[in-house]
Design a protein around this motif. Structure first.
Motif, PDB file in Angstrom:
ATOM      1  N   LYS A  87       0.851  -1.194   0.000  1.00 59.58           N
ATOM      2  CA  LYS A  87       0.000   0.000   0.000  1.00 59.58           C
ATOM      3  C   LYS A  87       0.885   1.242   0.000  1.00 59.58           C
ATOM      4  O   LYS A  87       1.871   1.322   0.731  1.00 59.58           O
ATOM      5  N   VAL A 146      -3.491  -2.555  -8.229  1.00 64.08           N
ATOM      6  CA  VAL A 146      -4.591  -3.503  -8.046  1.00 64.08           C
ATOM      7  C   VAL A 146      -5.821  -2.875  -7.396  1.00 64.08           C
ATOM      8  O   VAL A 146      -6.923  -3.401  -7.525  1.00 64.08           O
ATOM      9  N   HIS A 147      -5.643  -1.724  -6.690  1.00 63.56           N
ATOM     10  CA  HIS A 147      -6.806  -1.102  -6.043  1.00 63.56           C
ATOM     11  C   HIS A 147      -6.486   0.335  -5.659  1.00 63.56           C
ATOM     12  O   HIS A 147      -5.352   0.648  -5.310  1.00 63.56           O
ATOM     13  N   GLY A 190      -8.347   3.442  -3.184  1.00 68.06           N
ATOM     14  CA  GLY A 190      -9.445   3.722  -2.273  1.00 68.06           C
ATOM     15  C   GLY A 190      -8.946   4.312  -0.970  1.00 68.06           C
ATOM     16  O   GLY A 190      -7.783   4.674  -0.842  1.00 68.06           O
ATOM     17  N   ASP A 245      -8.003   3.783   2.930  1.00 62.34           N
ATOM     18  CA  ASP A 245      -7.622   2.692   3.828  1.00 62.34           C
ATOM     19  C   ASP A 245      -8.487   2.762   5.095  1.00 62.34           C
ATOM     20  O   ASP A 245      -9.322   3.669   5.227  1.00 62.34           O
ATOM     21  N   VAL A 250      -3.122   3.758  -2.807  1.00 58.47           N
ATOM     22  CA  VAL A 250      -3.137   2.848  -3.951  1.00 58.47           C
ATOM     23  C   VAL A 250      -2.382   1.589  -3.526  1.00 58.47           C
ATOM     24  O   VAL A 250      -1.347   1.673  -2.858  1.00 58.47           O
ATOM     25  N   TRP A 251      -2.942   0.445  -3.855  1.00 57.85           N
ATOM     26  CA  TRP A 251      -2.305  -0.831  -3.583  1.00 57.85           C
ATOM     27  C   TRP A 251      -1.707  -1.312  -4.895  1.00 57.85           C
ATOM     28  O   TRP A 251      -2.392  -1.372  -5.924  1.00 57.85           O
ATOM     29  N   GLY A 286      -8.205   3.848 -11.130  1.00 54.70           N
ATOM     30  CA  GLY A 286      -9.385   3.760 -10.286  1.00 54.70           C
ATOM     31  C   GLY A 286      -9.827   5.114  -9.772  1.00 54.70           C
ATOM     32  O   GLY A 286      -9.152   6.120  -9.956  1.00 54.70           O
ATOM     33  N   PHE A 344     -12.020   7.076  -6.292  1.00 53.32           N
ATOM     34  CA  PHE A 344     -12.485   6.903  -4.920  1.00 53.32           C
ATOM     35  C   PHE A 344     -13.277   8.124  -4.501  1.00 53.32           C
ATOM     36  O   PHE A 344     -13.094   9.221  -5.020  1.00 53.32           O
TER      37      PHE A 344
END
Length: 92
Positions: free
Chosen positions: A6, A25-26, A28, A30, A37-38, A70, A72
């Motif tokens: 992360k 991969v993601h 959002g 935490d 961002v992951w 992505g 959020f």
């Protein structure tokens, strides 16, 4: 071998890192509510340059923003995250 790490986000982040970033991969918030961002990384790979660009809905997306990874929601705002990864020493 790859793992997922992360990285907290800022409005624009450029950093040389000591791992090879493979792919996001993601995106959002935490558990503490921080935008993050992951990213799948290869800790044994070559270091990479990473640029993260965050734009709000309605803002112009810079031509060099990179790949969309992505969006959020943070309160009343929706943010859209773009990521550009390149080997160290290569201009983005």
């Amino acid at each position: 071998m790859t793992v997922i790490w992360k990285y907290p986000l800022a409005s624009k982040w450029v950093e040389n890192v000591d791992v090879c970033m493979v792919r996001p991969v993601h995106v959002g918030l935490d558990p503490q509510g921080r935008a993050s961002v992951w990213i799948e990384v290869d800790p044994d790979g070559d270091a990479t340059n990473c640029t993260v660009t965050i734009v709000a809905t309605g803002e112009t997306i810079p031509e060099d923003a990179g790949q969309y990874v992505g969006s959020f929601v943070d309160g009343a705002f929706v943010w859209h995250v773009y990521l550009s990864i390149s080997p160290v020493g290569v201009d983005q």
